[in-house]
Design a protein around this motif. Structure first.
Motif, PDB file in Angstrom:
ATOM      1  N   LYS A  64     -72.986 -21.082 -25.587  1.00 28.48           N
ATOM      2  CA  LYS A  64     -72.567 -22.116 -26.542  1.00 28.48           C
ATOM      3  C   LYS A  64     -71.784 -23.245 -25.894  1.00 28.48           C
ATOM      4  O   LYS A  64     -71.807 -24.372 -26.375  1.00 28.48           O
ATOM      5  CB  LYS A  64     -71.745 -21.484 -27.659  1.00 28.48           C
ATOM      6  CG  LYS A  64     -72.557 -20.585 -28.561  1.00 28.48           C
ATOM      7  CD  LYS A  64     -71.733 -20.027 -29.691  1.00 28.48           C
ATOM      8  CE  LYS A  64     -72.584 -19.133 -30.573  1.00 28.48           C
ATOM      9  NZ  LYS A  64     -71.817 -18.503 -31.638  1.00 28.48           N
ATOM     10  N   SER A 178     -82.289 -23.282 -28.138  1.00 30.74           N
ATOM     11  CA  SER A 178     -82.471 -21.845 -28.341  1.00 30.74           C
ATOM     12  C   SER A 178     -83.641 -21.305 -27.520  1.00 30.74           C
ATOM     13  O   SER A 178     -84.405 -22.056 -26.909  1.00 30.74           O
ATOM     14  CB  SER A 178     -82.700 -21.582 -29.830  1.00 30.74           C
ATOM     15  OG  SER A 178     -82.770 -20.206 -30.087  1.00 30.74           O
ATOM     16  N   THR A 192     -78.102 -29.364 -31.064  1.00 27.87           N
ATOM     17  CA  THR A 192     -78.409 -27.940 -31.061  1.00 27.87           C
ATOM     18  C   THR A 192     -79.745 -27.737 -31.742  1.00 27.87           C
ATOM     19  O   THR A 192     -79.963 -28.235 -32.852  1.00 27.87           O
ATOM     20  CB  THR A 192     -77.318 -27.132 -31.804  1.00 27.87           C
ATOM     21  OG1 THR A 192     -76.089 -27.256 -31.099  1.00 27.87           O
ATOM     22  CG2 THR A 192     -77.703 -25.656 -31.913  1.00 27.87           C
ATOM     23  N   ASN A 194     -82.141 -24.674 -32.896  1.00 31.42           N
ATOM     24  CA  ASN A 194     -82.236 -23.222 -33.078  1.00 31.42           C
ATOM     25  C   ASN A 194     -83.671 -22.802 -33.302  1.00 31.42           C
ATOM     26  O   ASN A 194     -84.484 -23.563 -33.834  1.00 31.42           O
ATOM     27  CB  ASN A 194     -81.376 -22.770 -34.253  1.00 31.42           C
ATOM     28  CG  ASN A 194     -79.890 -22.897 -33.964  1.00 31.42           C
ATOM     29  OD1 ASN A 194     -79.431 -22.471 -32.914  1.00 31.42           O
ATOM     30  ND2 ASN A 194     -79.160 -23.504 -34.869  1.00 31.42           N
ATOM     31  N   TYR A 195     -83.963 -21.569 -32.936  1.00 33.24           N
ATOM     32  CA  TYR A 195     -85.270 -20.968 -33.198  1.00 33.24           C
ATOM     33  C   TYR A 195     -85.469 -20.870 -34.708  1.00 33.24           C
ATOM     34  O   TYR A 195     -84.562 -20.472 -35.441  1.00 33.24           O
ATOM     35  CB  TYR A 195     -85.333 -19.585 -32.545  1.00 33.24           C
ATOM     36  CG  TYR A 195     -86.645 -18.884 -32.747  1.00 33.24           C
ATOM     37  CD1 TYR A 195     -87.736 -19.232 -31.975  1.00 33.24           C
ATOM     38  CD2 TYR A 195     -86.787 -17.898 -33.705  1.00 33.24           C
ATOM     39  CE1 TYR A 195     -88.960 -18.604 -32.152  1.00 33.24           C
ATOM     40  CE2 TYR A 195     -88.005 -17.253 -33.895  1.00 33.24           C
ATOM     41  CZ  TYR A 195     -89.087 -17.620 -33.112  1.00 33.24           C
ATOM     42  OH  TYR A 195     -90.290 -17.000 -33.289  1.00 33.24           O
ATOM     43  N   LYS A 196     -86.644 -21.233 -35.189  1.00 33.80           N
ATOM     44  CA  LYS A 196     -86.903 -21.216 -36.635  1.00 33.80           C
ATOM     45  C   LYS A 196     -87.735 -20.005 -37.009  1.00 33.80           C
ATOM     46  O   LYS A 196     -88.592 -19.597 -36.298  1.00 33.80           O
ATOM     47  CB  LYS A 196     -87.617 -22.491 -37.051  1.00 33.80           C
ATOM     48  CG  LYS A 196     -86.744 -23.706 -36.842  1.00 33.80           C
ATOM     49  CD  LYS A 196     -87.495 -24.974 -37.139  1.00 33.80           C
ATOM     50  CE  LYS A 196     -86.603 -26.184 -36.845  1.00 33.80           C
ATOM     51  NZ  LYS A 196     -87.268 -27.445 -36.943  1.00 33.80           N
TER      52      LYS A 196
END
Length: 196
Positions: A64, A178, A192, A194-196
């Motif tokens: 992070k 991600s 950022t 993120n994986y969906k």
């Protein structure tokens, strides 16, 4: 500096290289160590260690934020430690590439020709840095990530495991991408995904 999971992996890489001998593991948060080395659990060991030790590596992980790695890196520089590039004997680095101080090339990572890797980076196991790629300082390119030709990655950025960056794309500073994604567009600073 760091005796957690990433630290254990770094120990394995250092041992495999045969270039350095490990004097001890610095980690003020550990009470005991799962490794056959001395645990130094002082919060400010820099001056004490510098009396007898020349080389150091930051061996805490980064997902992070790069803040913890950067803080230790800065303190090591302040005390004039040498921060060598650590390369696994199973990693490949082209003679036409440049890897800067404090960076570690983990097992089976590959840095191809005319690529540049910044300071204090993690190029993790089985990651691929293709030709003409530029990776900034304090980045973590995670396991199995692929940076195709002419990709640019800014400072303090994390690229997740098995993520593929399409050729020529630019990823900004302070980004967190991600795992398991295909990135086919430029990504601005501070993003950022993120994986969906």
């Amino acid at each position: 500096f760091g005796g957690g999971g990433h630290g254990k992996a770094c120990v394995d890489v250092i041992e495999s290289s045969g270039e350095f001998e490990i004097s001890g593991i610095v980690d003020p948060f550990l009470k005991e160590l799962d490794l056959p080395y001395e645990l130094i659990n002082k919060e400010e060991p820099y001056e004490f260690l510098r009396e007898t030790i020349d080389n150091a590596i930051v061996s805490i992980g980064q997902i992070k934020s790069s803040d913890a790695r950067k803080k230790i890196y800065s303190r090591l520089k302040e005390y004039k430690f040498n921060l060598p590039v650590i390369q696994s004997k199973y990693a490949y680095k082209s003679k036409y590439s440049e890897v800067n101080e404090g960076t570690i090339l983990m097992h089976f990572s590959l840095v191809n020709s005319y690529s540049t890797i910044g300071k204090n980076c993690i190029i993790n196991s089985k990651s691929l840095i293709e030709h003409d790629v530029k990776v900034g300082d304090h980045c973590h390119i995670a396991t199995g990530a692929i940076l195709n030709g002419e990709v640019k990655v800014g400072d303090d950025t994390f690229i997740g495991s098995n993520t593929v960056i399409a050729p020529g794309k630019c990823i900004g500073n302070n980004c967190l991408i991600s795992a398991g994604l295909f990135i086919n567009e430029d990504i601005p600073d501070g993003t950022t995904i993120n994986y969906k």
